[in-house]
Design an enzyme around this catalytic site. Structure first.
Site, PDB file in Angstrom:
ATOM      1  N   CYS A 137      -3.232   6.860  10.471  1.00  0.00           N
ATOM      2  CA  CYS A 137      -2.900   7.414  11.777  1.00  0.00           C
ATOM      3  C   CYS A 137      -4.175   7.850  12.490  1.00  0.00           C
ATOM      4  CB  CYS A 137      -1.937   8.592  11.688  1.00  0.00           C
ATOM      5  SG  CYS A 137      -0.361   8.240  10.910  1.00  0.00           S
ATOM      6  N   TRP A 173       1.019   5.310  11.509  1.00  0.00           N
ATOM      7  CA  TRP A 173       1.323   4.531  10.304  1.00  0.00           C
ATOM      8  C   TRP A 173       2.585   5.146   9.716  1.00  0.00           C
ATOM      9  CZ3 TRP A 173       1.669   4.972   4.907  1.00  0.00           C
ATOM     10  CH2 TRP A 173       1.513   3.778   4.183  1.00  0.00           C
ATOM     11  N   ASN A 233      -0.789  13.723  12.460  1.00  0.00           N
ATOM     12  CA  ASN A 233      -1.150  12.940  11.272  1.00  0.00           C
ATOM     13  C   ASN A 233      -0.766  13.739  10.045  1.00  0.00           C
ATOM     14  OD1 ASN A 233      -2.354  11.157  13.018  1.00  0.00           O
ATOM     15  ND2 ASN A 233      -4.456  11.688  12.470  1.00  0.00           N
ATOM     16  N   GLY A 234      -0.164  13.092   9.062  1.00  0.00           N
ATOM     17  CA  GLY A 234       0.177  13.787   7.834  1.00  0.00           C
ATOM     18  C   GLY A 234       1.664  13.756   7.551  1.00  0.00           C
ATOM     19  N   GLU A 263     -11.732  -6.040  -8.223  1.00  0.00           N
ATOM     20  CA  GLU A 263     -12.033  -5.937  -6.796  1.00  0.00           C
ATOM     21  C   GLU A 263     -11.713  -7.245  -6.075  1.00  0.00           C
ATOM     22  OE1 GLU A 263     -13.826  -4.959  -2.977  1.00  0.00           O
ATOM     23  OE2 GLU A 263     -12.657  -3.936  -4.521  1.00  0.00           O
ATOM     24  N   LYS A 283      -8.876  -7.602  -3.098  1.00  0.00           N
ATOM     25  CA  LYS A 283      -9.201  -8.099  -1.760  1.00  0.00           C
ATOM     26  C   LYS A 283      -8.293  -9.278  -1.386  1.00  0.00           C
ATOM     27  CE  LYS A 283     -12.266  -5.303  -0.362  1.00  0.00           C
ATOM     28  NZ  LYS A 283     -11.669  -4.286  -1.238  1.00  0.00           N
ATOM     29  N   GLU A 287      -4.883  -7.917  -0.537  1.00  0.00           N
ATOM     30  CA  GLU A 287      -4.882  -7.103   0.677  1.00  0.00           C
ATOM     31  C   GLU A 287      -4.827  -7.941   1.955  1.00  0.00           C
ATOM     32  OE1 GLU A 287      -7.277  -2.964   0.006  1.00  0.00           O
ATOM     33  OE2 GLU A 287      -8.479  -4.788   0.050  1.00  0.00           O
ATOM     34  N   HIS A 291      -3.929 -12.583 -25.047  1.00  0.00           N
ATOM     35  CA  HIS A 291      -2.934 -11.609 -25.486  1.00  0.00           C
ATOM     36  C   HIS A 291      -1.760 -11.533 -24.520  1.00  0.00           C
ATOM     37  CE1 HIS A 291      -5.361 -10.077 -28.806  1.00  0.00           C
ATOM     38  NE2 HIS A 291      -6.411 -10.192 -27.991  1.00  0.00           N
TER      39      HIS A 291
END
Length: 607
Positions: A2, A74, A98-99, A479, A483, A486, A502
């Site tokens: 936000c 958001w 925000n929050g 990582e 990515k 995402e 395994h």
């Protein structure tokens, strides 16, 4: 996540607020809106989706006024619709938030019983209705705001404007960032200094439990009980022109190409080139006597911490625990007083990491934070901050901040090893030389763009991708997988290469590409053996290696990216760059929104 931007002054507020929201797009959002005072009335314009939708609405229905607030939302409570978009308000007040308000259900029931009429599904509207209720009882805007703030539970940054009160804005924050900006007969409020960079470099960062009353002439700070407090004005280093794409297709592409510069700038801060020694700021504790360290972070920063753990244990022989921040504080691990809490965050506002910091503080451990924003909440609450000098990172998917974090952790590991007597001067010089060589080697990676795009064409056709690595390459694989998920929305998983047989080996067939980070280090032969097992089962191997490793892996790899050979200590930093580039090129081929992928926010400021 936000974003808030507000202004009181003499100029038309809407274009100022809109530009501030544009600079906050990197935080992630799914709706946006602006409210101003027009002839004393609260007027709002809101739109679901991208900020361009709000811009189009404002073109059709302009919004006048010199007092205004804006918000990029958001969604948490309530779907990302125009109705649920901020600002929320009544005829008397408009707010942005925000929050999360944790006790909103209790407050909503109480307010509805008192006759307040709600129109959204959000927790945020409760703030507007609570302030409105107190205004209806005859309280002034300041007293109504303070009365409401004393009832709220949760994390929040709030801005409010009031019908009939031109040139007045009230802000408040608790466990969420908010900054006040100073202009010439105008004042500003923003989620962070980046939103205010075109407007002013004079900033005050509000503290937890602060309320501020803003007029064009200045700002008065107080606690929620109305007690006046003083807050320091600072000069931010951010400038108005810091967020252009500079000819690149996306901010992410630009930030990928900034890896060499960022690594170099971070090293300049932490390494004395004459003596080739790491130089840390004065620490309020002795690294030689720290019995144990605990690393905690979220997302990519957590993977950087995994590499840091590998370095600290192998080079400095310091025992290290590591946990994702959202789990660590609930696990309540036993810690010896005098241990080191090492926290990593790009924004310095990540809610879970900040909460972990505060839980560690209660255990009498030293707090060292690796941050890219050195005026953030985490910075203010840490014993010492090691800055990453990455500059603003606009793309939601972190790139350059990650290699900067690794660079800081590498330097910290060297300094810790020196303090603990596990690294002599000659060995330190060797490791520092490997780091100082990185900026030029990082620049060489971009010559492999064609090979990376070839790989991307294969990965873009897949539904599932496996990433493999050993030792410090395992977090690099994680990582890379993160990515890809995402920004391309392709399912990807990372495994320590030795763990493949395994269980995950059962997934391998011609439809599942295997991306391996395999530089020529002491673990190369082990990794090669794992890749041969995958090849024998039809695996399509896409390998990031170096000039020495390429001689051995070329016989089994479908494609390779050949990087310069570097010291194994520096290899995780270099190997990170091409796996991020691969994800970027796949996303471009898939046509996704690279800089603002769906459902994601840059700075996760709610738990």
């Amino acid at each position: 996540m936000c974003g808030i931007c507000g202004v009181v002054g003499l100029r038309h507020a809407t274009p100022i607020v809109f530009e501030g929201l544009r600079r906050l797009e990197y935080r992630g959002y799914d709706s946006a809106g602006i409210a101003t005072l027009v002839e004393g009335r609260v007027e709002r314009r809101r739109a679901a989706g991208k900020l361009d939708n709000l811009g189009a609405l404002l073109d059709k229905e302009p919004l006048a006024g010199t007092t205004g607030i804006g918000h990029t939302r958001w969604a948490t409570h309530g779907a990302p619709t125009t109705c649920n978009a901020h600002p929320h308000g009544t005829e008397r007040v408009a707010i942005v938030h925000n929050g999360i308000i944790e006790n909103f259900e209790e407050l909503r029931r109480e307010l509805e019983a008192a006759g307040q009429v709600f129109s959204t599904e959000t927790d945020s509207e409760t703030i507007a209705q609570l302030v409105d209720y107190h205004l209806a009882q005859g309280l002034t805007p300041k007293d109504a705001a303070l009365a409401a703030l004393r009832r709220l539970e949760g994390a929040y940054a709030i801005a409010m404007i009031f019908a009939g009160h031109e040139g007045l804005m009230i802000g408040a924050c608790h466990s969420a960032p908010l900054a006040v900006g100073y202009g010439d007969n105008e004042m500003f409020l923003g989620s962070d200094s980046l939103a205010l960079a075109p407007l002013t470099r004079r900033i005050t960062y509000m503290e937890d439990g602060d309320c501020v009353v803003i007029t064009p002439q200045g700002a008065a700070f107080m606690t929620f009980d109305g007690t006046a407090v003083q807050r320091k004005e600072q000069t931010t280093a951010l400038a108005a022109g810091t967020i252009g794409k500079d000819g690149y297709r996306h901010f992410m592409e630009k930030e990928l190409h900034e890896h060499p510069l960022v690594i170099g700038q971070t090293l300049q801060r932490m390494v004395d080139p004459a003596s080739r020694r790491v130089v840390l700021p004065d620490l309020p504790f002795d690294l030689a006597t720290v019995p144990r360290a605990v690393i905690t972070a979220c997302g990519s920063a957590f993977y950087a911490g995994m590499v840091g753990r590998y370095w600290l244990e192998s080079i400095a022989q310091l025992p290290v625990d590591i946990d994702v921040a959202s789990e660590m504080r609930y696990r309540n691990p036993p810690l010896t007083a005098g241990s080191l809490g090492l926290l990593i965050s790009q924004s310095g506002e990540t809610a879970d990491t900040l909460a972990a910091l505060r839980s560690l503080r209660q255990k009498a451990v030293h707090i060292l934070s690796v941050l890219n924003v050195e005026h953030s909440t985490m910075a203010r609450e840490s014993d010492v901050v090691l800055g990453t000098v990455a500059g603003p990172e606009i793309s939601v998917a972190s790139t350059k901040a990650f290699t900067a974090q690794l660079t800081v952790l590498a330097c910290l590991s060297i300094a810790t090893a020196r303090a603990r007597g596990t690294l002599d001067a000659l060995a330190e010089e060797e490791l520092v030389a490997a780091l100082l060589d990185l900026p030029s080697r990082a620049a060489d990676v971009f010559a492999q763009g064609d090979a990376i795009r070839r790989m991307a064409a294969i990965v873009a056709e897949a539904r599932d991708v496996l990433y493999l690595g050993r030792g410090s390459m395992f977090p690099v694989a994680m990582e890379g997988a993160l990515k890809l998920k995402e920004i391309s929305y392709i399912h990807a998983e990372a495994y320590a290469a030795g763990e493949m047989k395994h269980g995950p080996i059962s997934l391998i067939d011609r439809t599942v590409p295997i991306v391996a980070s395999a530089p020529y280090t002491p673990l190369f032969d082990k990794t090669l053996s794992n890749l041969q097992e995958a090849k024998a089962r039809g695996g399509r191997l896409l390998v990031f290696t170096d000039t020495k490793g390429a001689e051995r892996v070329s016989a089994i790899a479908e494609d390779m990216v050949v990087l310069p050979h570097v010291h194994e200590f520096a290899a995780p930093i270099l190997q990170t760059i091409p796996v991020q580039m691969l994800a970027y090129e796949v996303a471009v081929l898939k046509g996704t929104d690279v800089d603002q992928p769906r459902n994601l926010a840059k700075s996760v400021t709610v738990e």
